[in-house]
Scaffold this active site. Sequence first.
Site, PDB file in Angstrom:
ATOM      1  N   HIS A 205       3.839  -6.983   2.831  1.00  0.00           N
ATOM      2  CA  HIS A 205       2.692  -6.092   2.612  1.00  0.00           C
ATOM      3  C   HIS A 205       1.897  -6.155   1.451  1.00  0.00           C
ATOM      4  O   HIS A 205       0.829  -5.617   1.085  1.00  0.00           O
ATOM      5  CB  HIS A 205       3.265  -4.476   2.528  1.00  0.00           C
ATOM      6  CG  HIS A 205       3.962  -4.285   1.082  1.00  0.00           C
ATOM      7  ND1 HIS A 205       5.245  -4.655   1.117  1.00  0.00           N
ATOM      8  CD2 HIS A 205       3.559  -3.686   0.153  1.00  0.00           C
ATOM      9  CE1 HIS A 205       5.776  -4.427  -0.115  1.00  0.00           C
ATOM     10  NE2 HIS A 205       4.620  -3.726  -0.866  1.00  0.00           N
TER      11      HIS A 205
HETATM   12  C1  UD1 Z   1       1.424   0.391  -2.813  1.00  0.00           C
HETATM   13  C2  UD1 Z   1       1.751  -0.399  -4.152  1.00  0.00           C
HETATM   14  C3  UD1 Z   1       2.504  -1.539  -4.010  1.00  0.00           C
HETATM   15  C4  UD1 Z   1       3.793  -1.012  -3.251  1.00  0.00           C
HETATM   16  C5  UD1 Z   1       3.677  -0.346  -2.054  1.00  0.00           C
HETATM   17  C6  UD1 Z   1       5.006   0.197  -1.137  1.00  0.00           C
HETATM   18  C7  UD1 Z   1      -0.231  -0.240  -5.611  1.00  0.00           C
HETATM   19  C8  UD1 Z   1      -1.294  -0.962  -6.160  1.00  0.00           C
HETATM   20  N1  UD1 Z   1       0.445  -0.657  -4.619  1.00  0.00           N
HETATM   21  O1  UD1 Z   1       0.671  -0.807  -1.914  1.00  0.00           O
HETATM   22  O2  UD1 Z   1       2.948  -1.974  -5.084  1.00  0.00           O
HETATM   23  O3  UD1 Z   1       4.601  -2.050  -3.298  1.00  0.00           O
HETATM   24  O4  UD1 Z   1       2.696   0.679  -2.035  1.00  0.00           O
HETATM   25  O5  UD1 Z   1       4.846   0.139   0.066  1.00  0.00           O
HETATM   26  O6  UD1 Z   1       0.052   0.916  -5.999  1.00  0.00           O
HETATM   27  N2  UD1 Z   1      -2.117   3.226   4.163  1.00  0.00           N
HETATM   28  C9  UD1 Z   1      -1.837   3.919   5.257  1.00  0.00           C
HETATM   29  N3  UD1 Z   1      -1.166   5.047   5.107  1.00  0.00           N
HETATM   30  C10 UD1 Z   1      -0.267   5.124   4.122  1.00  0.00           C
HETATM   31  C11 UD1 Z   1      -0.441   4.597   3.021  1.00  0.00           C
HETATM   32  C12 UD1 Z   1      -1.526   3.437   3.124  1.00  0.00           C
HETATM   33  O7  UD1 Z   1      -2.444   3.706   6.226  1.00  0.00           O
HETATM   34  O8  UD1 Z   1       0.302   6.154   3.991  1.00  0.00           O
HETATM   35  C13 UD1 Z   1      -3.007   1.897   4.356  1.00  0.00           C
HETATM   36  C14 UD1 Z   1      -4.440   2.308   4.131  1.00  0.00           C
HETATM   37  O9  UD1 Z   1      -5.307   1.600   4.849  1.00  0.00           O
HETATM   38  C15 UD1 Z   1      -4.453   2.056   2.601  1.00  0.00           C
HETATM   39  C16 UD1 Z   1      -3.611   0.450   2.684  1.00  0.00           C
HETATM   40  O10 UD1 Z   1      -2.473   0.872   3.609  1.00  0.00           O
HETATM   41  O11 UD1 Z   1      -5.887   1.350   2.456  1.00  0.00           O
HETATM   42  C17 UD1 Z   1      -3.014   0.204   1.458  1.00  0.00           C
HETATM   43  O12 UD1 Z   1      -2.431   1.407   0.564  1.00  0.00           O
HETATM   44  P1  UD1 Z   1      -2.210   1.454  -1.021  1.00  0.00           P
HETATM   45  O13 UD1 Z   1      -1.529   2.818  -1.281  1.00  0.00           O
HETATM   46  O14 UD1 Z   1      -3.570   1.351  -1.550  1.00  0.00           O
HETATM   47  O15 UD1 Z   1      -1.288   0.074  -1.365  1.00  0.00           O
HETATM   48  P2  UD1 Z   1       0.001  -0.367  -0.559  1.00  0.00           P
HETATM   49  O16 UD1 Z   1      -0.343  -1.662  -0.092  1.00  0.00           O
HETATM   50  O17 UD1 Z   1       0.701   0.796   0.093  1.00  0.00           O
HETATM   51  N1  UDP Z   2      11.902   0.577   3.800  1.00  0.00           N
HETATM   52  C1  UDP Z   2      11.869   1.491   4.890  1.00  0.00           C
HETATM   53  N2  UDP Z   2      11.386   1.381   5.969  1.00  0.00           N
HETATM   54  C2  UDP Z   2      10.676   0.235   6.435  1.00  0.00           C
HETATM   55  C3  UDP Z   2      10.644  -0.700   5.500  1.00  0.00           C
HETATM   56  C4  UDP Z   2      10.945  -0.523   4.102  1.00  0.00           C
HETATM   57  O1  UDP Z   2      12.601   2.508   4.529  1.00  0.00           O
HETATM   58  O2  UDP Z   2      10.404   0.107   7.499  1.00  0.00           O
HETATM   59  C5  UDP Z   2      12.291   0.936   2.490  1.00  0.00           C
HETATM   60  C6  UDP Z   2      13.142  -0.401   2.034  1.00  0.00           C
HETATM   61  O3  UDP Z   2      14.436   0.116   2.448  1.00  0.00           O
HETATM   62  C7  UDP Z   2      12.953  -0.230   0.670  1.00  0.00           C
HETATM   63  C8  UDP Z   2      11.486   0.377   0.434  1.00  0.00           C
HETATM   64  O4  UDP Z   2      11.180   0.828   1.635  1.00  0.00           O
HETATM   65  O5  UDP Z   2      13.894   0.841  -0.180  1.00  0.00           O
HETATM   66  C9  UDP Z   2      10.669  -0.738  -0.262  1.00  0.00           C
HETATM   67  O6  UDP Z   2       9.475  -0.376  -0.209  1.00  0.00           O
HETATM   68  P1  UDP Z   2       8.188  -1.620   0.092  1.00  0.00           P
HETATM   69  O7  UDP Z   2       8.517  -2.724   0.501  1.00  0.00           O
HETATM   70  O8  UDP Z   2       7.135  -0.714   0.968  1.00  0.00           O
HETATM   71  O9  UDP Z   2       7.705  -1.491  -1.433  1.00  0.00           O
HETATM   72  P2  UDP Z   2       8.298  -2.416  -2.829  1.00  0.00           P
HETATM   73  O10 UDP Z   2       9.553  -2.240  -2.933  1.00  0.00           O
HETATM   74  O11 UDP Z   2       7.652  -3.633  -2.364  1.00  0.00           O
HETATM   75  O12 UDP Z   2       7.357  -1.818  -4.070  1.00  0.00           O
END
Ligand code: UD1
Ligand code: UDP
Length: 360
Positions: A205
């Site tokens: 992601h």
């Molecule tokens: C964010 C964090 C990242 C973290 C990740 C965990 C920042 C800059 N990034 O990334 O560090 O590793 O969360 O998963 O804060 N979207 C949905 N539903 C949701 C959330 C997001 O559809 O509930 C989609 C939307 O299209 C959105 C995109 O995902 O534009 C990105 O979401 P965003 O919260 O900006 O960043 P993440 O990639 O989720």
């Molecule tokens: N995770 C989850 N379901 C999923 C994928 C990940 O519960 O389908 C959990 C995973 O166990 C870990 C956390 O989400 O604890 C990691 O989150 P993510 O990879 O979104 O963010 P990051 O750690 O890179 O910030």
Amino acid sequence: MRICIVVGTRPEIIKMSPIIRECENRGIDYFMIHTNQHYSYTMDRIFFEELQLPEPKYNLEIGSGTHGVQTGKMLMALEKTYTKEKPSLVLVEGDTNTVLAAALAASKCHIDVGHVEAGLRSFDKTMPEEINRLLTDHLSSNLFAPTEVSKKNLTNEGISEDKIYVVGNTIVDATLYNLKIAKTRSKILDQLNLAENYYFLLTLHRQENVDDKKRLESIITSLEEIESKFDIPLIYPIHPRADKMMKEFGLKSRLEGIPGIKLIEPVGYLDFLVLEKGAKLVLTDSGGVQEEACILNVPCVTLRYSTERPETVSVGKNVVVGVEKDDVLKGVIGILDKELSPENPFGDGKTGQKIVDILV
Ligand code: UD1
Ligand code: UDP
């Protein structure tokens, strides 16, 4: 002392859960703010339900947006909430936009900041998370570093040692506590018709991977290569950001065309832990998944060019290989050949207690 715990995304909810539970058990004066940076059921609510967390007192309903819009909206809403509630300490976890906004708004309101998971560094400032971590650490007065490595990163930047506590990472608490529950409740292996140790698990992601068409194509090529070499199911709970970008770049059908790949919605924590524990190998660009694979003793191949979790590499359970197919394949073959040591660099599963002890 009145603590305000701020969360916004999936990993923050998971990694804050041991601290929230500790505050509840000890009857500590605290309240929770959810920015709702993550809002889809499978990225948000499911974790409150499965981890049996109380409802946040405030849900700011910020949602998605560009970095500036999202962080700016959070700053405005958080300042207003802090002004009303007057906490004496704001506690944040990790490196997301929620974390930076919560720390910045607090310091502008002259409220102390505690940073859980302080001192992680990838030394790659093109990553939004690296900027968020750096700034949050320098705004914090209580820095909860998981390891001596992260403490050293902080002291190297001139942060005073007396603000830093090496306490391990709350992901160990969350993993150990929930794995026990997951083993009795999760039916995911049966549902997906999987045998333990006979599938690979993938998560992807990170902005620099999925928002870049060339890199995404290179990752898909690597997956095709892995599939043809190993002929093993590849389970991919797809993050909404990756799903959106795959569609936008017209790559989703190519991904779906890989024989053996099983694309599923993101799963809850219990199912995910069972999937991780049973996997022969994990491929990921996630921070938390690198840590969990290390804790669960599952080999991990990181599809990035740097990691802020070098401890996972030092103990021999993670290789950072980038996104080129030859390197990915070499990494997979190399780590599958290795005997893994049971060493866990992230603590004993009592990090939540230690942090609350220090705060109290
Ligand atoms: C964010 C964090 C990242 C973290 C990740 C965990 C920042 C800059 N990034 O990334 O560090 O590793 O969360 O998963 O804060 N979207 C949905 N539903 C949701 C959330 C997001 O559809 O509930 C989609 C939307 O299209 C959105 C995109 O995902 O534009 C990105 O979401 P965003 O919260 O900006 O960043 P993440 O990639 O989720
Ligand atoms: N995770 C989850 N379901 C999923 C994928 C990940 O519960 O389908 C959990 C995973 O166990 C870990 C956390 O989400 O604890 C990691 O989150 P993510 O990879 O979104 O963010 P990051 O750690 O890179 O910030």
